[in-house]
Design a protein around this motif. Structure first.
Motif, PDB file in Angstrom:
ATOM      1  N   THR A   2       0.818  -1.215   0.000  1.00  0.00           N
ATOM      2  CA  THR A   2       0.000   0.000   0.000  1.00  0.00           C
ATOM      3  C   THR A   2       0.855   1.269   0.000  1.00  0.00           C
ATOM      4  O   THR A   2       0.388   2.337  -0.401  1.00  0.00           O
ATOM      5  CB  THR A   2      -0.937   0.026   1.220  1.00  0.00           C
ATOM      6  N   PHE A   3       2.098   1.141   0.426  1.00  0.00           N
ATOM      7  CA  PHE A   3       2.956   2.313   0.522  1.00  0.00           C
ATOM      8  C   PHE A   3       3.393   2.864  -0.839  1.00  0.00           C
ATOM      9  O   PHE A   3       3.905   3.971  -0.920  1.00  0.00           O
ATOM     10  CB  PHE A   3       4.185   1.992   1.378  1.00  0.00           C
ATOM     11  N   SER A   4       3.195   2.097  -1.893  1.00  0.00           N
ATOM     12  CA  SER A   4       3.584   2.598  -3.211  1.00  0.00           C
ATOM     13  C   SER A   4       2.840   3.896  -3.537  1.00  0.00           C
ATOM     14  O   SER A   4       3.391   4.802  -4.181  1.00  0.00           O
ATOM     15  CB  SER A   4       3.306   1.550  -4.298  1.00  0.00           C
ATOM     16  N   HIS A   5       1.597   4.004  -3.080  1.00  0.00           N
ATOM     17  CA  HIS A   5       0.800   5.203  -3.369  1.00  0.00           C
ATOM     18  C   HIS A   5       1.182   6.376  -2.471  1.00  0.00           C
ATOM     19  O   HIS A   5       1.242   7.523  -2.940  1.00  0.00           O
ATOM     20  CB  HIS A   5      -0.685   4.890  -3.208  1.00  0.00           C
ATOM     21  N   THR A   6       1.435   6.116  -1.204  1.00  0.00           N
ATOM     22  CA  THR A   6       1.792   7.230  -0.325  1.00  0.00           C
ATOM     23  C   THR A   6       3.186   7.768  -0.656  1.00  0.00           C
ATOM     24  O   THR A   6       3.392   8.978  -0.703  1.00  0.00           O
ATOM     25  CB  THR A   6       1.729   6.807   1.155  1.00  0.00           C
ATOM     26  N   VAL A   7       4.114   6.869  -0.927  1.00  0.00           N
ATOM     27  CA  VAL A   7       5.468   7.304  -1.271  1.00  0.00           C
ATOM     28  C   VAL A   7       5.458   8.091  -2.582  1.00  0.00           C
ATOM     29  O   VAL A   7       6.218   9.054  -2.747  1.00  0.00           O
ATOM     30  CB  VAL A   7       6.419   6.091  -1.362  1.00  0.00           C
ATOM     31  N   ALA A   8       4.575   7.726  -3.503  1.00  0.00           N
ATOM     32  CA  ALA A   8       4.519   8.396  -4.808  1.00  0.00           C
ATOM     33  C   ALA A   8       4.184   9.879  -4.683  1.00  0.00           C
ATOM     34  O   ALA A   8       4.617  10.688  -5.516  1.00  0.00           O
ATOM     35  CB  ALA A   8       3.491   7.706  -5.707  1.00  0.00           C
ATOM     36  N   VAL A   9       3.424  10.253  -3.662  1.00  0.00           N
ATOM     37  CA  VAL A   9       3.048  11.659  -3.518  1.00  0.00           C
ATOM     38  C   VAL A   9       3.975  12.393  -2.544  1.00  0.00           C
ATOM     39  O   VAL A   9       3.699  13.529  -2.150  1.00  0.00           O
ATOM     40  CB  VAL A   9       1.571  11.809  -3.075  1.00  0.00           C
ATOM     41  N   MET A  10       5.091  11.744  -2.202  1.00  0.00           N
ATOM     42  CA  MET A  10       6.065  12.349  -1.290  1.00  0.00           C
ATOM     43  C   MET A  10       7.436  12.433  -1.975  1.00  0.00           C
ATOM     44  O   MET A  10       8.442  12.031  -1.423  1.00  0.00           O
ATOM     45  CB  MET A  10       6.161  11.526   0.005  1.00  0.00           C
ATOM     46  N   GLN A  11       7.431  12.972  -3.185  1.00  0.00           N
ATOM     47  CA  GLN A  11       8.659  13.039  -3.975  1.00  0.00           C
ATOM     48  C   GLN A  11       9.114  14.469  -4.255  1.00  0.00           C
ATOM     49  O   GLN A  11      10.049  14.684  -5.024  1.00  0.00           O
ATOM     50  CB  GLN A  11       8.465  12.293  -5.304  1.00  0.00           C
ATOM     51  N   THR A  12       8.460  15.448  -3.629  1.00  0.00           N
ATOM     52  CA  THR A  12       8.846  16.848  -3.794  1.00  0.00           C
ATOM     53  C   THR A  12       9.045  17.475  -2.421  1.00  0.00           C
ATOM     54  O   THR A  12       8.516  16.980  -1.412  1.00  0.00           O
ATOM     55  CB  THR A  12       7.770  17.654  -4.549  1.00  0.00           C
ATOM     56  N   VAL A  13       9.773  18.573  -2.373  1.00  0.00           N
ATOM     57  CA  VAL A  13       9.966  19.289  -1.119  1.00  0.00           C
ATOM     58  C   VAL A  13       8.619  19.723  -0.551  1.00  0.00           C
ATOM     59  O   VAL A  13       8.345  19.569   0.643  1.00  0.00           O
ATOM     60  CB  VAL A  13      10.892  20.511  -1.332  1.00  0.00           C
ATOM     61  N   GLU A  14       7.760  20.247  -1.431  1.00  0.00           N
ATOM     62  CA  GLU A  14       6.449  20.730  -0.987  1.00  0.00           C
ATOM     63  C   GLU A  14       5.609  19.585  -0.424  1.00  0.00           C
ATOM     64  O   GLU A  14       4.956  19.733   0.622  1.00  0.00           O
ATOM     65  CB  GLU A  14       5.706  21.398  -2.153  1.00  0.00           C
ATOM     66  N   GLY A  15       5.615  18.446  -1.125  1.00  0.00           N
ATOM     67  CA  GLY A  15       4.836  17.302  -0.661  1.00  0.00           C
ATOM     68  C   GLY A  15       5.332  16.770   0.664  1.00  0.00           C
ATOM     69  O   GLY A  15       4.537  16.477   1.567  1.00  0.00           O
ATOM     70  N   LEU A  16       6.638  16.646   0.815  1.00  0.00           N
ATOM     71  CA  LEU A  16       7.219  16.142   2.064  1.00  0.00           C
ATOM     72  C   LEU A  16       6.944  17.085   3.233  1.00  0.00           C
ATOM     73  O   LEU A  16       6.565  16.642   4.323  1.00  0.00           O
ATOM     74  CB  LEU A  16       8.726  15.947   1.894  1.00  0.00           C
ATOM     75  N   GLU A  41      13.013   9.766  -6.102  1.00  0.00           N
ATOM     76  CA  GLU A  41      12.660   9.464  -7.497  1.00  0.00           C
ATOM     77  C   GLU A  41      12.420  10.717  -8.328  1.00  0.00           C
ATOM     78  O   GLU A  41      12.569  10.709  -9.537  1.00  0.00           O
ATOM     79  CB  GLU A  41      11.424   8.566  -7.538  1.00  0.00           C
ATOM     80  N   GLY A  42      12.035  11.813  -7.667  1.00  0.00           N
ATOM     81  CA  GLY A  42      11.783  13.060  -8.386  1.00  0.00           C
ATOM     82  C   GLY A  42      13.009  13.933  -8.513  1.00  0.00           C
ATOM     83  O   GLY A  42      12.916  15.070  -8.987  1.00  0.00           O
ATOM     84  N   GLY A  43      14.161  13.416  -8.093  1.00  0.00           N
ATOM     85  CA  GLY A  43      15.401  14.170  -8.248  1.00  0.00           C
ATOM     86  C   GLY A  43      15.931  14.807  -6.984  1.00  0.00           C
ATOM     87  O   GLY A  43      16.990  15.446  -7.011  1.00  0.00           O
ATOM     88  N   LEU A  44      15.240  14.657  -5.867  1.00  0.00           N
ATOM     89  CA  LEU A  44      15.729  15.226  -4.612  1.00  0.00           C
ATOM     90  C   LEU A  44      16.943  14.459  -4.110  1.00  0.00           C
ATOM     91  O   LEU A  44      17.050  13.253  -4.300  1.00  0.00           O
ATOM     92  CB  LEU A  44      14.637  15.185  -3.538  1.00  0.00           C
ATOM     93  N   THR A  45      17.831  15.170  -3.446  1.00  0.00           N
ATOM     94  CA  THR A  45      18.945  14.507  -2.772  1.00  0.00           C
ATOM     95  C   THR A  45      18.466  14.022  -1.407  1.00  0.00           C
ATOM     96  O   THR A  45      17.428  14.462  -0.894  1.00  0.00           O
ATOM     97  CB  THR A  45      20.122  15.469  -2.569  1.00  0.00           C
ATOM     98  N   LEU A  46      19.227  13.127  -0.801  1.00  0.00           N
ATOM     99  CA  LEU A  46      18.874  12.664   0.540  1.00  0.00           C
ATOM    100  C   LEU A  46      18.823  13.829   1.521  1.00  0.00           C
ATOM    101  O   LEU A  46      17.950  13.889   2.392  1.00  0.00           O
ATOM    102  CB  LEU A  46      19.881  11.618   1.021  1.00  0.00           C
ATOM    103  N   GLU A  47      19.747  14.749   1.364  1.00  0.00           N
ATOM    104  CA  GLU A  47      19.778  15.912   2.250  1.00  0.00           C
ATOM    105  C   GLU A  47      18.525  16.769   2.085  1.00  0.00           C
ATOM    106  O   GLU A  47      17.954  17.247   3.072  1.00  0.00           O
ATOM    107  CB  GLU A  47      21.028  16.750   1.968  1.00  0.00           C
ATOM    108  N   GLN A  48      18.082  16.961   0.848  1.00  0.00           N
ATOM    109  CA  GLN A  48      16.873  17.746   0.619  1.00  0.00           C
ATOM    110  C   GLN A  48      15.648  17.062   1.227  1.00  0.00           C
ATOM    111  O   GLN A  48      14.757  17.721   1.769  1.00  0.00           O
ATOM    112  CB  GLN A  48      16.665  17.957  -0.885  1.00  0.00           C
ATOM    113  N   VAL A  49      15.623  15.743   1.144  1.00  0.00           N
ATOM    114  CA  VAL A  49      14.506  14.979   1.722  1.00  0.00           C
ATOM    115  C   VAL A  49      14.463  15.181   3.233  1.00  0.00           C
ATOM    116  O   VAL A  49      13.405  15.478   3.807  1.00  0.00           O
ATOM    117  CB  VAL A  49      14.647  13.480   1.381  1.00  0.00           C
TER     118      VAL A  49
END
Length: 358
Positions: A70-84, A114-122
Motif C-alpha cells: 500500500t505504501f507505493s501510493h503514499t510514497v509516490a506523492v512524497m517526492q517533492t519538497v512541498e509534498g514532504l 525518485e523526483g530528483g531530490l537529494t537525501l539531504e533535501q529529503v
C-alpha cells in the motif's frame, strides 16, 4: 473521583508515540490532492472516503508483504519538497490534536528521491515540516515535541549511507536510525556495518524485529546489532510459556528493560497477532516488560493513539494507571536527552494523568 475511561477522555490524556511511519499516516484528502497536482494517476480511486476504505481493506489481508504494498501510493506523492513538508506538517498537527505530546516519526529518505531530490533535501524538507507542525500546534494551544528517525530499507544496500545521514542531522532533529521492510530473508545482520558505525558515533537506533519473523530476528537485533529498542518484538512471547515462565532471551529482554514498540491494530492486520484481545501485549504488561503502545501506520490501520489505547483498555480492562504506565515507559525510552525526557514526564505526563484521576 477519577474520570471514566472512554475514547473522549483518553483523547485528553497526554500520550507518547515512538513508532509511527510518516508514509503510513497521510490524510486521504492530501493523497488525492497531491496526486492531482503532480499527475500521479495510479490511485485506486480519487474519492477520499473510498480511498480511506481501500487502504484499510488492502492492509487487512494478514500478510506483511501485502500490507507493505500500500505504501507505493503514499510514497509516490512524497517526492517533492512541498509534498514532504506538507505531509510532515500535517502528521504533527494530527498527532497534537490527538493528545500526543511527544512523538518520534520515521521514514526512509532513500524512497523519496525518485523526483530528483537529494537525501539531504529529503531530510531537510521533513524536518522543516515537523517544525511547522509544532508551531501550528502551539498556535492551536497544543504542545508537541517531534523527533525524526531516519530509516533504511532492509532489502536494499544503503543502510550505512542512511546511518551517516542520521548522524549528520542529529543536531537538527533526527534522533535515531531504524531498518524496516520485510523481515524474512533480510536479517538485521546484513546491516552490521551501519550498526557498528552508529555505536561508534554514540547514536541511537531501533530495529524492526520479531513481527513477521521469530526469535532469531530478535536475538540478532539485540546480541549482534546492539539495538536500543525493538520495533514490534511481538514474537518474544514464543520464549514465554503459557504459565509465564521466561526463556533466556525473554528474561534478557525484560531484565535489560529493552523497549518493545508494540502496535496492536497493525499487528492484527499483518497477522502478527490474532486479535486485540489475544495480543501478547496483555501478557507482556502483566510480566512487566518495557512495553510501549504505538500506531505504526495511522492511515493503513485507520487508527490513532486514542484508538489504540481505547482498544487495549476495553480488551484488558485497563485503568488510568495502566495507560500512564505505558506512556511513562515510552517517554523513558525516547531517543532524546535524559533531561528532556524527565521534564516531559514530570511537567506534562504525570500532571496530565493526575487531572484525570483526581
Amino acid at each position: 473521583m477519577p474520570v471514566p475511561l472512554s475514547a473522549e477522555t483518553i483523547r485528553q490524556a497526554p500520550k507518547v508515540l515512538l513508532h509511527d511511519h510518516l508514509d503510513g499516516g497521510l490524510r486521504p484528502s492530501t493523497i488525492v490532492d497531491i496526486a492531482g497536482r503532480i499527475g500521479y494517476r495510479a490511485l485506486p480511486t480519487t474519492d477520499v472516503d473510498e480511498l480511506a476504505t481501500w487502504f484499510r481493506d488492502a492492509s487487512s489481508s494478514g500478510s506483511l508483504e501485502r500490507y507493505l504494498e500500500t505504501f507505493s501510493h503514499t510514497v509516490a506523492v512524497m517526492q517533492t519538497v512541498e509534498g514532504l513538508r506538507r505531509v510532515a506538517r500535517e502528521a504533527v498537527e494530527d498527532l497534537a490534536a490527538d493528545g500526543v505530546v511527544y512523538a518520534e516519526i520515521r521514514w526512509a529518505p532513500e524512497q523519496h528521491t525518485e523526483g530528483g531530490l537529494t537525501l539531504e533535501q529529503v531530510v531537510e524538507a521533513v524536518l522543516s515540516g515537523f517544525r511547522e507542525g509544532e508551531a501550528a500546534a502551539a498556535a492551536a494551544g497544543q504542545t508537541i515535541r517531534v523527533g525524526a528517525i531516519a530509516t533504511a530499507m532492509r532489502h536494499a544496500a544503503r543502510s550505512l549511507e542512511i546511518a551517516e545521514l542520521a548522524v549528520r542531522y542529529r543536531d537538527d532533529g533526527v534522533v535515531g536510525f531504524d531498518i524496516a521492510g520485510a523481515e524474512a530473508g533480510y536479517p538485521p545482520t546484513r546491516h552490521l556495518d551501519a550498526f557498528e558505525y552508529l555505536r561508534r558515533e554514540n547514536a541511537h537506533f531501533t530495529i524492526h524485529a520479531g513481527e513477521a519473523f521469530g526469535l532469531p530476528s530478535i536475538w540478532e537485533a539485540i546480541q549482534w546489532c546492539g539495538t536500543d529498542r525493538l520495533g514490534h518484538g511481538v514474537r518474544i512471547v514464543d520464549d514465554i510459556t503459557a504459565g509465564g515462565k521466561l526463556g533466556r532471551l525473554a528474561q534478557y529482554v525484560r531484565d535489560k528493560r529493552i523497549p518493545l514498540e508494540m502496535c496492536p491494530s497493525s499487528n492484527v492486520q499483518t497477522g502478527a497477532a490474532n486479535s486485540i484481545e489475544e495480543h501478547p501485549i496483555g501478557m507482556l504488561r502483566r510480566l512487566q516488560f518495557r512495553v510501549t503502545v504505538n500506531t505504526d501506520n495511522r492511515l493503513m490501520s485507520q487508527t490513532s493513539m486514542t484508538r489504540e489505547l481505547t482498544l487495549l483498555a476495553e480488551a484488558f480492562h485497563y485503568t488510568w494507571a495502566d495507560l500512564q504506565w505505558f506512556t511513562v515507559n515510552a517517554m523513558k525510552s525516547a531517543f532524546i536527552g535524559f533531561d528532556e525526557r524527565l521534564a516531559i514526564i514530570n511537567s506534562v505526563v504525570k500532571p496530565g494523568y493526575a487531572r484525570l484521576t483526581a
